[in-house]
Design a protein around this motif. Structure first.
Motif, PDB file in Angstrom:
ATOM      1  N   ALA A  76      43.392  44.240  43.315  1.00 53.62           N
ATOM      2  CA  ALA A  76      42.781  43.865  44.580  1.00 53.62           C
ATOM      3  C   ALA A  76      42.976  42.383  44.906  1.00 53.62           C
ATOM      4  CB  ALA A  76      41.288  44.192  44.550  1.00 53.62           C
ATOM      5  N   GLU A  77      43.405  41.595  43.925  1.00 55.81           N
ATOM      6  CA  GLU A  77      43.553  40.154  44.129  1.00 55.81           C
ATOM      7  C   GLU A  77      44.861  39.873  44.865  1.00 55.81           C
ATOM      8  OE1 GLU A  77      43.400  39.521  40.056  1.00 55.81           O
ATOM      9  OE2 GLU A  77      41.373  40.275  39.942  1.00 55.81           O
ATOM     10  N   THR A  78      44.962  40.352  46.102  1.00 56.83           N
ATOM     11  CA  THR A  78      46.186  40.243  46.864  1.00 56.83           C
ATOM     12  C   THR A  78      46.533  38.782  47.109  1.00 56.83           C
ATOM     13  OG1 THR A  78      44.881  40.461  48.868  1.00 56.83           O
ATOM     14  CG2 THR A  78      45.898  42.447  48.008  1.00 56.83           C
ATOM     15  N   ASP A  79      47.865  38.488  47.091  1.00 56.01           N
ATOM     16  CA  ASP A  79      48.405  37.147  47.302  1.00 56.01           C
ATOM     17  C   ASP A  79      47.980  36.157  46.210  1.00 56.01           C
ATOM     18  OD1 ASP A  79      49.743  37.618  49.869  1.00 56.01           O
ATOM     19  OD2 ASP A  79      47.709  37.923  50.593  1.00 56.01           O
ATOM     20  N   LEU A 119      34.792  42.652  51.568  1.00 56.18           N
ATOM     21  CA  LEU A 119      34.335  41.670  50.588  1.00 56.18           C
ATOM     22  C   LEU A 119      34.944  41.896  49.210  1.00 56.18           C
ATOM     23  CD1 LEU A 119      30.521  41.565  51.451  1.00 56.18           C
ATOM     24  CD2 LEU A 119      32.321  40.004  52.238  1.00 56.18           C
ATOM     25  N   ALA A 120      35.370  43.134  48.936  1.00 58.21           N
ATOM     26  CA  ALA A 120      35.819  43.461  47.582  1.00 58.21           C
ATOM     27  C   ALA A 120      36.985  42.597  47.111  1.00 58.21           C
ATOM     28  CB  ALA A 120      36.169  44.940  47.492  1.00 58.21           C
ATOM     29  N   PRO A 121      38.080  42.455  47.899  1.00 57.36           N
ATOM     30  CA  PRO A 121      39.169  41.601  47.422  1.00 57.36           C
ATOM     31  C   PRO A 121      38.755  40.146  47.216  1.00 57.36           C
ATOM     32  CG  PRO A 121      39.908  43.010  49.220  1.00 57.36           C
ATOM     33  CD  PRO A 121      38.422  43.118  49.170  1.00 57.36           C
ATOM     34  N   ARG A 122      37.886  39.633  48.092  1.00 56.96           N
ATOM     35  CA  ARG A 122      37.452  38.239  47.962  1.00 56.96           C
ATOM     36  C   ARG A 122      36.637  38.037  46.683  1.00 56.96           C
ATOM     37  NH1 ARG A 122      35.352  37.198  54.206  1.00 56.96           N
ATOM     38  NH2 ARG A 122      37.286  37.884  55.238  1.00 56.96           N
ATOM     39  N   LEU A 123      35.753  38.969  46.415  1.00 54.05           N
ATOM     40  CA  LEU A 123      34.965  38.867  45.192  1.00 54.05           C
ATOM     41  C   LEU A 123      35.839  39.011  43.952  1.00 54.05           C
ATOM     42  CD1 LEU A 123      31.876  40.997  46.282  1.00 54.05           C
ATOM     43  CD2 LEU A 123      31.972  38.509  46.016  1.00 54.05           C
ATOM     44  N   ALA A 124      36.831  39.909  44.027  1.00 53.45           N
ATOM     45  CA  ALA A 124      37.723  40.099  42.878  1.00 53.45           C
ATOM     46  C   ALA A 124      38.571  38.862  42.621  1.00 53.45           C
ATOM     47  CB  ALA A 124      38.614  41.324  43.102  1.00 53.45           C
ATOM     48  N   ARG A 125      38.963  38.186  43.672  1.00 52.03           N
ATOM     49  CA  ARG A 125      39.723  36.933  43.488  1.00 52.03           C
ATOM     50  C   ARG A 125      38.902  35.910  42.705  1.00 52.03           C
ATOM     51  NH1 ARG A 125      41.232  36.451  49.864  1.00 52.03           N
ATOM     52  NH2 ARG A 125      42.652  38.228  49.975  1.00 52.03           N
ATOM     53  N   ARG A 126      37.625  35.855  43.056  1.00 52.76           N
ATOM     54  CA  ARG A 126      36.780  34.822  42.458  1.00 52.76           C
ATOM     55  C   ARG A 126      36.329  35.185  41.046  1.00 52.76           C
ATOM     56  NH1 ARG A 126      34.918  31.583  40.126  1.00 52.76           N
ATOM     57  NH2 ARG A 126      33.470  29.881  40.649  1.00 52.76           N
ATOM     58  N   TRP A 127      35.933  36.456  40.840  1.00 49.22           N
ATOM     59  CA  TRP A 127      35.298  36.819  39.585  1.00 49.22           C
ATOM     60  C   TRP A 127      36.105  37.798  38.741  1.00 49.22           C
ATOM     61  CZ3 TRP A 127      31.581  33.563  38.708  1.00 49.22           C
ATOM     62  CH2 TRP A 127      30.862  33.024  39.769  1.00 49.22           C
ATOM     63  N   GLY A 128      37.124  38.413  39.302  1.00 44.64           N
ATOM     64  CA  GLY A 128      37.898  39.413  38.574  1.00 44.64           C
ATOM     65  C   GLY A 128      37.405  40.818  38.876  1.00 44.64           C
ATOM     66  N   THR A 129      38.326  41.757  38.867  1.00 43.18           N
ATOM     67  CA  THR A 129      37.988  43.127  39.233  1.00 43.18           C
ATOM     68  C   THR A 129      36.942  43.737  38.310  1.00 43.18           C
ATOM     69  OG1 THR A 129      40.172  43.490  40.191  1.00 43.18           O
ATOM     70  CG2 THR A 129      38.960  45.453  39.525  1.00 43.18           C
ATOM     71  N   GLU A 130      37.074  43.508  37.019  1.00 46.12           N
ATOM     72  CA  GLU A 130      36.157  44.125  36.064  1.00 46.12           C
ATOM     73  C   GLU A 130      34.713  43.674  36.304  1.00 46.12           C
ATOM     74  OE1 GLU A 130      40.249  43.900  34.410  1.00 46.12           O
ATOM     75  OE2 GLU A 130      38.871  42.446  35.319  1.00 46.12           O
TER      76      GLU A 130
END
Length: 443
Positions: free
Chosen positions: A23-26, A100-111
């Motif tokens: 989800a951490e696109t780009d 919000l999901a990709p933004r949160l995953a960028r910051r904290w990681g998908t897991e």
């Protein structure tokens, strides 16, 4: 233009992408997070367990409401239109929270975000059984937000860790998702009787969410091992090595201008609308025709159970076909046949109608999720399409239970609402003819 014939199946071509980006696109994960994910890959049993347990919770908290909607409405004195908000509000927040999901995953990681989503889901389930009416709706908002994060992140996680088995893993997690919904629907009334009311029945589904969160806790901790406090989980891709559109570029904005992307999005939205209208109103349609509450709950659970057949088989078939147009029309026709049966003889043929609707719904959700992979040329575009389809798709689906509840209240019957659902099935088939074409989105 159609893609040239190649020796390997289309799905294999689509998912052969960089292994650690989801989800951490780009963005690329930091070296510490990338190393941690490689360690996690060496323990696939833990990952599989986490995926299955999370998937079980992705619909259970919603499906368990439907057989109890009459009791909930009677307890608070809600009309049919207002009562439909119990299922509508979670859908609205499933759409609103998806970006919000990709933004949160960028910051904290998908897991870590998956863990937080399950904690949020658990809290929402408990909040909605608190005495004030406002908590019923506030808890539904938290439930929808938690499910939204799971919805968006799960496909990317599967593409990342199972790049050559995406169709099979999609079938696994959709089947687990439907299994959780089936158990929730079937157990709703027995749990109500055993636990002293509808509140105990609804609250019981906080336990599976807590168990799933416990399974993701070690993965979230391991994925962040070695990172400094406050350090992001991913960093921008250097321009010199980037192979995809950068954020804000014209190409990066091109997905919303793609007719094919909108066809996939609307296909996702309309099949979700049919599914959540069924969740909200199918037991009520049956009880209004004279069936007992317990029997209606079992029929609804059976309809949810047979979704497993469609959700497991259709993605596997779709991955082996260059065009999925025939599959799209077939699943829409199955649902239309069952819905038409509810118009003719709701209680008399309930089990048959439930089977037709269930297989069609399972196939349609599996096909929608699979087309997010098949209609894109790389994992990053697939992640963007997943976010777009689930944001707008669930906002569209949220209108279904509310509108049909209002039409039912205005007309005093189910003939017009069911007729509207048949029109939605026809629109779904037409969209499937476009979304199922052998094309890929190239933003």
């Amino acid at each position: 233009m159609s893609r040239p014939q190649l020796p390997e199946p289309p799905l294999t071509r689509t998912v052969a992408e960089p292994p650690l980006v989801d989800a951490e696109t780009d963005l690329r994960p930091t070296p510490e997070v990338a190393a941690a994910r490689r360690r996690l890959r060496s323990h696939p049993a833990l990952l599989l367990l986490g995926i299955v347990l999370a998937s079980v919770n992705m619909r259970a908290a919603l499906a368990g409401v439907s057989p109890l909607l009459g009791e909930i409405s009677d307890h608070y004195g809600l009309s049919a239109t207002t009562g439909s908000l119990v299922t509508t509000i979670p859908l609205v927040f499933m759409g609103l929270a998806s970006p919000l999901a990709p933004r949160l995953a960028r910051r904290w990681g998908t897991e870590a975000v998956l863990l937080a989503a399950l904690v949020l889901l658990c809290g929402g389930v408990l909040l909605r059984v608190a005495p004030p009416l406002v908590t019923l709706f506030a808890g539904g908002a938290l439930v929808g937000s938690g499910i939204a994060l799971l919805n968006v992140l799960m496909p990317g996680l599967i593409k990342r860790d199972f790049p050559h088995r995406a169709a099979g893993m999609t079938a696994l997690y959709t089947t687990a998702m439907i299994g959780g919904a089936t158990l929730s629907a079937a157990a709703a009334v027995p749990l109500e009787n055993a636990l002293g009311g509808w509140r105990g029945s609804l609250a019981s589904w906080s336990l599976p969410a807590a168990v799933a969160a416990a399974a993701w806790l070690p993965q979230a901790l391991l994925a962040r091992r070695g990172t400094r406090h406050g350090q992001a989980a991913a960093v921008p891709v250097p321009t010199a090595t980037a192979t995809r559109p950068q954020p804000g570029s014209r190409a990066g904005r091109g997905l919303a201008r793609s007719p094919l992307a909108w066809q996939v999005t609307l296909f996702m939205g309309l099949q979700s609308l049919i599914a959540y209208v069924t969740i909200a109103w199918m037991p009520t349609i049956l009880t209004d025709d004279g069936m007992s509450k317990g029997a209606a709950g079992l029929v609804f659970a059976f309809s949810t159970l047979v979704q497993m057949a469609g959700s497991f088989l259709v993605p596997l078939l779709a991955g082996r076909m260059r065009s999925q147009r025939l599959l799209a029309v077939a699943v829409a026709a199955l649902m239309a046949s069952g819905i038409a049966g509810l118009l003719v003889a709701p209680a008399g043929g309930a089990w048959l109608w439930a089977a037709l609707i269930g297989v069609g719904q399972g196939g349609s959700v599996g096909l929608a999720l699979t087309m997010m992979v098949l209609r894109t040329s790389d994992a990053h575009t697939s992640a963007r399409l997943s976010g777009m389809a689930q944001t707008w798709g669930y906002l569209l689906a949220a209108a279904g239970p509310l509108v049909l509840g209002a039409v039912h209240q205005a007309t005093g019957g189910w003939a017009l609402p069911i007729g509207l659902m048949l029109a939605v099935c026809a629109a779904l088939a037409l969209l499937g003819l476009g979304a199922g074409r052998d094309r890929v989105i190239r933003p």
